[in-house]
Design an enzyme around this catalytic site. Structure first.
Site, short mmCIF file in Angstrom:
data_model
loop_
_atom_site.label_atom_id
_atom_site.label_comp_id
_atom_site.label_asym_id
_atom_site.label_seq_id
_atom_site.Cartn_x
_atom_site.Cartn_y
_atom_site.Cartn_z
N THR A 75 -8.40 10.93 2.04
CA THR A 75 -7.21 10.62 2.83
C THR A 75 -6.15 11.73 3.27
O THR A 75 -6.31 12.69 2.28
CB THR A 75 -6.31 9.37 2.57
OG1 THR A 75 -5.94 9.54 1.17
CG2 THR A 75 -7.34 8.37 2.17
N LYS B 94 1.87 4.07 -10.96
CA LYS B 94 0.71 3.35 -10.64
C LYS B 94 0.40 2.49 -11.97
O LYS B 94 -0.37 1.37 -11.64
CB LYS B 94 -0.57 4.42 -10.24
CG LYS B 94 -0.16 4.96 -8.85
CD LYS B 94 -0.04 3.90 -7.91
CE LYS B 94 -0.08 4.54 -6.33
NZ LYS B 94 0.06 3.53 -5.24
N TYR C 256 3.46 10.11 -10.93
CA TYR C 256 2.48 9.14 -10.29
C TYR C 256 1.79 8.47 -11.04
O TYR C 256 1.68 6.93 -10.82
CB TYR C 256 1.75 10.01 -9.20
CG TYR C 256 0.63 9.41 -8.43
CD1 TYR C 256 0.94 8.93 -7.42
CD2 TYR C 256 -0.61 9.39 -8.72
CE1 TYR C 256 0.29 8.25 -6.42
CE2 TYR C 256 -1.33 8.62 -8.13
CZ TYR C 256 -1.28 8.18 -6.85
OH TYR C 256 -1.87 7.57 -5.93
N ASN D 125 0.72 -1.32 0.06
CA ASN D 125 -0.13 0.01 0.10
C ASN D 125 0.85 1.25 -0.03
O ASN D 125 0.47 2.18 -0.78
CB ASN D 125 -0.85 -0.02 1.20
CG ASN D 125 -1.63 1.29 1.36
OD1 ASN D 125 -2.52 1.80 0.74
ND2 ASN D 125 -0.92 1.94 2.50
#
Length: 281
Positions: free
Chosen positions: A208, A175, A171, A95
Site C-alpha cells: 500500500t 497497534k 507504531y 482503519n
C-alpha cells in the site's frame, strides 16, 4: 450482496486498505460513508466508487465526510451527522493510521525516541480507534437487529501489534493497544447485552502507499520488494483487497458468532521464525 441494507463507516478510506474495504463494501450492497483528512483524495475515491456502484448494486450512493480520528470533536460531529442522516450504523471500520515516519520528525527506536512523535502516532492509531469504538457503540447499540444479525466494529491493527519492531516502537505499541482494546470492547458490548461484535485484523507485508517511504523508487523499490518477499512463506507481498475480504467476513452476518478475536493477513509470516523482524525489514 453480503452487506445489503447495512450502513458502514470506514476511516482512512482515501487510499490503500481503507479504500479497498470501502469499495468492496459498496460492491456487496452496503451504504458506505468514506472519511479521511485528505479531503481531495477522499472525495475523488468516493466519486469513483459511486460511478462503479451503478453497475454493482442498488445501495444508496456513498458519501464522504472529513474526519480526523485523533480529534474528539470531529468524532462528535460525525456521530451527530450520521445519527441524523442514517439513524445509526451497522459497521465501523477503524482503519486510519500512520507509521510516523512521514508524519513526525522521529526518532522511533526505544533508545532515542522523540516523545512528540510517540504521542502523535498513538493519538492517531490508538486514540483514534478508542474514539471510533466509542462513537460506534453509541451509533449501534439501539440499532434494530434480529438474532442472526449483529453490528460489527472492525479495528485494523497490524502484525506489528503482535511482535516487536525495533525501529518503529511507537507504531508497534499503538497497534498492540488496538489489539487489546478490541477485546475489551467485545467483552463490554457482550456484558451489556449490546448486539455489537468487535474484532481486529492484523495485516503484514501488504503493498500500500504506507510503504512508499521505506521502499524507495525504481530498481531500489523492486529489490526491496524482492527482499521482503523472501521472508514471506507464500513468497509475495499481499494486496489491499486481501485485507478487504477479511473485513467483509467480519462485517457480514456470516461472522455473527465471532467477537473479541484477531484475524492475521500476513502470507504466513507469524506462523514461523521470520516473525521476529531485523533491522533490514
Amino acid at each position: 450482496m453480503r452487506l445489503i441494507n447495512k450502513v458502514a463507516l470506514v476511516t482512512g478510506s482515501a487510499q490503500g486498505i481503507g479504500k479497498a474495504i470501502a469499495e468492496l463494501f459498496v460492491k456487496e450492497g452496503a451504504t458506505v460513508i468514506f472519511s479521511d483528512i485528505n479531503d481531495d483524495k477522499g472525495r475523488r475515491s468516493c466519486h469513483d466508487i459511486n460511478i462503479k456502484r451503478q453497475q454493482w448494486s442498488e445501495s444508496k450512493p456513498a458519501e464522504y465526510i472529513h474526519l480526523d480520528v485523533s480529534n474528539e470533536s470531529d468524532w462528535q460531529k460525525a456521530e451527530q451527522y450520521i445519527q441524523q442522516n442514517y439513524q445509526g450504523l451497522d459497521i465501523v471500520v477503524n482503519n486510519a493510521g500512520i507509521t510516523g515516519f512521514l508524519e513526525t520528525t522521529g526518532a522511533h527506536d526505544p533508545e532515542y525516541l522523540e516523545m512528540a512523535s510517540w504521542h502523535k502516532v498513538h493519538q492517531v492509531n490508538l486514540d483514534g480507534v478508542a474514539l471510533g469504538c466509542k462513537a460506534a457503540i453509541a451509533l449501534m447499540k439501539n440499532r434494530p437487529t434480529d438474532k442472526n444479525s449483529k453490528s460489527s466494529i472492525i479495528n485494523i491493527s497490524s502484525r506489528s501489534g503482535m511482535v516487536g519492531i525495533p525501529l518503529a516502537a511507537a507504531y508497534a505499541s499503538s497497534k498492540a493497544g488496538v489489539r487489546n482494546h478490541s477485546k475489551s470492547v467485545a467483552l463490554y458490548c457482550a456484558q451489556n447485552g449490546y448486539d455489537i461484535r468487535c474484532n481486529s485484523i492484523h495485516p503484514a507485508a501488504i503493498y500500500t502507499p504506507m510503504w512508499d517511504a521505506m521502499l524507495g523508487e525504481g530498481n531500489e523499490r523492486e529489490e526491496a520488494i524482492k527482499a521482503i518477499s523472501k521472508d514471506i512463506p507464500l513468497g509475495y507481498m499481499g494486496e489491499a483487497m486481501d485485507v478487504a475480504y477479511a473485513a467483509l467476513y467480519l462485517a457480514s452476518d456470516e461472522s455473527r458468532y465471532v467477537t473479541g478475536t484477531e484475524l492475521t493477513i500476513d502470507g504466513g509470516i507469524l506462523a514461523g521464525s521470520t516473525a521476529a523482524p531485523n533491522s533490514e525489514n
